[in-house]
Design a protein around this motif. Structure first.
Motif, PDB file in Angstrom:
ATOM      1  N   UNK A 142      63.257  20.361  17.394  1.00  0.00           N
ATOM      2  CA  UNK A 142      63.383  21.350  16.323  1.00  0.00           C
ATOM      3  C   UNK A 142      63.742  20.777  14.951  1.00  0.00           C
ATOM      4  N   UNK A 143      64.698  19.841  14.808  1.00  0.00           N
ATOM      5  CA  UNK A 143      64.951  19.293  13.472  1.00  0.00           C
ATOM      6  C   UNK A 143      63.732  18.590  12.870  1.00  0.00           C
ATOM      7  N   UNK A 144      62.983  17.870  13.716  1.00  0.00           N
ATOM      8  CA  UNK A 144      61.787  17.184  13.217  1.00  0.00           C
ATOM      9  C   UNK A 144      60.705  18.187  12.848  1.00  0.00           C
ATOM     10  N   UNK A 145      60.569  19.233  13.659  1.00  0.00           N
ATOM     11  CA  UNK A 145      59.597  20.279  13.353  1.00  0.00           C
ATOM     12  C   UNK A 145      59.955  20.956  12.028  1.00  0.00           C
ATOM     13  N   UNK A 146      61.240  21.251  11.845  1.00  0.00           N
ATOM     14  CA  UNK A 146      61.667  21.911  10.611  1.00  0.00           C
ATOM     15  C   UNK A 146      61.381  21.025   9.393  1.00  0.00           C
ATOM     16  N   UNK A 147      61.652  19.727   9.498  1.00  0.00           N
ATOM     17  CA  UNK A 147      61.393  18.826   8.374  1.00  0.00           C
ATOM     18  C   UNK A 147      59.908  18.813   8.029  1.00  0.00           C
ATOM     19  N   UNK A 148      59.055  18.766   9.043  1.00  0.00           N
ATOM     20  CA  UNK A 148      57.613  18.784   8.814  1.00  0.00           C
ATOM     21  C   UNK A 148      57.197  20.127   8.204  1.00  0.00           C
ATOM     22  N   UNK A 149      57.802  21.198   8.701  1.00  0.00           N
ATOM     23  CA  UNK A 149      57.483  22.536   8.200  1.00  0.00           C
ATOM     24  C   UNK A 149      57.840  22.685   6.729  1.00  0.00           C
ATOM     25  N   UNK A 150      58.994  22.165   6.329  1.00  0.00           N
ATOM     26  CA  UNK A 150      59.420  22.290   4.940  1.00  0.00           C
ATOM     27  C   UNK A 150      58.532  21.461   4.011  1.00  0.00           C
ATOM     28  N   UNK A 151      58.064  20.315   4.502  1.00  0.00           N
ATOM     29  CA  UNK A 151      57.124  19.518   3.709  1.00  0.00           C
ATOM     30  C   UNK A 151      55.820  20.296   3.519  1.00  0.00           C
ATOM     31  N   UNK A 152      55.360  20.959   4.582  1.00  0.00           N
ATOM     32  CA  UNK A 152      54.162  21.805   4.472  1.00  0.00           C
ATOM     33  C   UNK A 152      54.401  22.938   3.484  1.00  0.00           C
ATOM     34  N   UNK A 153      55.558  23.558   3.578  1.00  0.00           N
ATOM     35  CA  UNK A 153      55.889  24.691   2.700  1.00  0.00           C
ATOM     36  C   UNK A 153      55.896  24.256   1.225  1.00  0.00           C
ATOM     37  N   UNK A 154      56.520  23.108   0.942  1.00  0.00           N
ATOM     38  CA  UNK A 154      56.570  22.617  -0.440  1.00  0.00           C
ATOM     39  C   UNK A 154      55.164  22.394  -0.989  1.00  0.00           C
ATOM     40  N   UNK A 155      54.331  21.750  -0.178  1.00  0.00           N
ATOM     41  CA  UNK A 155      52.963  21.502  -0.627  1.00  0.00           C
ATOM     42  C   UNK A 155      52.212  22.816  -0.831  1.00  0.00           C
ATOM     43  N   UNK A 156      52.342  23.722   0.111  1.00  0.00           N
ATOM     44  CA  UNK A 156      51.610  24.981   0.060  1.00  0.00           C
ATOM     45  C   UNK A 156      51.987  25.793  -1.175  1.00  0.00           C
ATOM     46  N   UNK A 157      53.290  25.847  -1.469  1.00  0.00           N
ATOM     47  CA  UNK A 157      53.748  26.605  -2.633  1.00  0.00           C
ATOM     48  C   UNK A 157      53.161  26.034  -3.923  1.00  0.00           C
ATOM     49  N   UNK A 158      53.142  24.709  -4.033  1.00  0.00           N
ATOM     50  CA  UNK A 158      52.597  24.081  -5.241  1.00  0.00           C
ATOM     51  C   UNK A 158      51.090  24.280  -5.333  1.00  0.00           C
ATOM     52  N   UNK A 159      50.402  24.110  -4.218  1.00  0.00           N
ATOM     53  CA  UNK A 159      48.946  24.242  -4.227  1.00  0.00           C
ATOM     54  C   UNK A 159      48.517  25.669  -4.578  1.00  0.00           C
ATOM     55  N   UNK A 160      49.175  26.648  -3.982  1.00  0.00           N
ATOM     56  CA  UNK A 160      48.799  28.030  -4.237  1.00  0.00           C
ATOM     57  C   UNK A 160      49.068  28.438  -5.678  1.00  0.00           C
ATOM     58  N   UNK A 161      50.123  27.875  -6.276  1.00  0.00           N
ATOM     59  CA  UNK A 161      50.497  28.244  -7.641  1.00  0.00           C
ATOM     60  C   UNK A 161      49.698  27.509  -8.711  1.00  0.00           C
ATOM     61  N   UNK A 162      48.830  26.588  -8.308  1.00  0.00           N
ATOM     62  CA  UNK A 162      48.042  25.834  -9.289  1.00  0.00           C
ATOM     63  C   UNK A 162      47.173  26.774 -10.108  1.00  0.00           C
ATOM     64  N   UNK A 163      47.061  26.537 -11.413  1.00  0.00           N
ATOM     65  CA  UNK A 163      46.226  27.402 -12.263  1.00  0.00           C
ATOM     66  C   UNK A 163      44.773  27.399 -11.786  1.00  0.00           C
ATOM     67  N   UNK A 164      44.138  28.548 -11.899  1.00  0.00           N
ATOM     68  CA  UNK A 164      42.738  28.666 -11.480  1.00  0.00           C
ATOM     69  C   UNK A 164      41.871  27.670 -12.242  1.00  0.00           C
ATOM     70  N   UNK A 165      41.009  26.982 -11.500  1.00  0.00           N
ATOM     71  CA  UNK A 165      40.147  25.967 -12.089  1.00  0.00           C
ATOM     72  C   UNK A 165      38.707  26.205 -11.628  1.00  0.00           C
ATOM     73  N   UNK A 166      38.184  27.355 -11.993  1.00  0.00           N
ATOM     74  CA  UNK A 166      36.790  27.636 -11.681  1.00  0.00           C
ATOM     75  C   UNK A 166      36.560  28.370 -10.380  1.00  0.00           C
TER      76      UNK A 166
END
Length: 256
Positions: A142-166
């Motif tokens: 579970x601690x390793x899963x959570x660490x991987x999950x939070x890394x996914x979450x950080x990336x996902x939040x940044x990617x989704x918030x990127x300004x529209x580019x076409x």
């Protein structure tokens, strides 16, 4: 763009022959095709582009460090577009450009607020025991899963918030559910549901469509917000021996 959606086929034990939906322009697979990977071959030569986000059972009895490059190579060989913290843009027949943002987005166990709740982690340990995965040569606990999950979450939040580019619309693809709304009605708010869904409700407004798997039930609901609404879809087949495949439509498709 019309998307055929599949997940949780579990071809390592299930008898199911996937068929292309005749009007689909792409196939989205939201994980748990086959824990042995043998069933991947059933999608070889698929007539539409295949977008694949891995599920947790794609890593059964494997070390993630070894499995990811092997899974990428297997996907490349079959012509899949594997997305793990990656984004692609495809054009539909109508000329609209659709952005696909994909990651497994492991569970961080924070669905009910406290990721360290004893009952939540006890349930989480059960699922990790079933999966038998490793990471860096150590148990993927579970601690390793959570660490991987939070890394996914950080990336996902940044990617989704990127300004529209076409692009004209965004589709988020995760294996794990993005909201308690996606809980299996058989189990609802039990502690184990934190191993199936994340509290990613704040990210929903950044996508017009959110596709997920993992829950062995079907969902198709809409979440209204200030930017409009987000449609959340899960077309998981599940295990026939448990009745989960009853009523499953392998040709289920949606427009985005």
């Amino acid at each position: 763009m019309r998307l055929q959606i599949l997940s949780d086929l579990h071809l390592e034990t299930e008898a199911f022959d996937p068929q292309p939906a005749p009007d689909a322009e792409a196939l989205v697979i939201a994980g748990d095709i086959d824990s042995t990977w043998a069933g991947f071959d059933r999608f070889r030569g698929w007539p539409q582009p295949v977008i694949f986000v891995a599920g947790n059972h794609e890593f059964d009895d494997r070390d993630l460090d070894d499995a990811w490059p092997a899974l990428r190579e297997r996907s490349r060989e079959l012509g899949f577009q594997l997305l793990e913290r990656e984004t692609i843009v495809l054009s539909g027949a109508d000329g609209r450009r659709i952005r696909f943002v994909g990651t497994t987005r492991w569970c961080d166990f924070g669905l009910f607020g406290d990721p360290h709740n004893e009952r939540v982690l006890r349930a989480a340990s059960y699922f990790m025991h079933v999966q038998h995965s490793m990471q860096h040569g150590r148990p993927f606990d579970p601690p390793a899963v959570r660490a991987e999950a939070l890394a996914c979450r950080d990336w996902l939040a940044q990617a989704l918030a990127a300004p529209a580019d076409g692009w004209d619309a965004t589709v988020a693809i995760t294996h794990f559910g993005p909201s308690l709304r996606s809980a299996d009605p058989r189990y609802g708010g039990q502690p184990g549901t934190a191993s199936f869904c994340n509290a990613d409700d704040d990210l929903l407004p950044f996508a017009q469509l959110w596709i997920h798997g993992h829950l062995h039930c079907r969902h198709d609901y809409r979440v209204p917000h200030a930017q409009g609404e987000t449609r959340v879809v899960c077309n998981a087949r599940g295990h026939s021996r448990r009745g989960e495949a009853d009523g499953f439509d392998g040709g289920f498709s949606v427009d985005v």
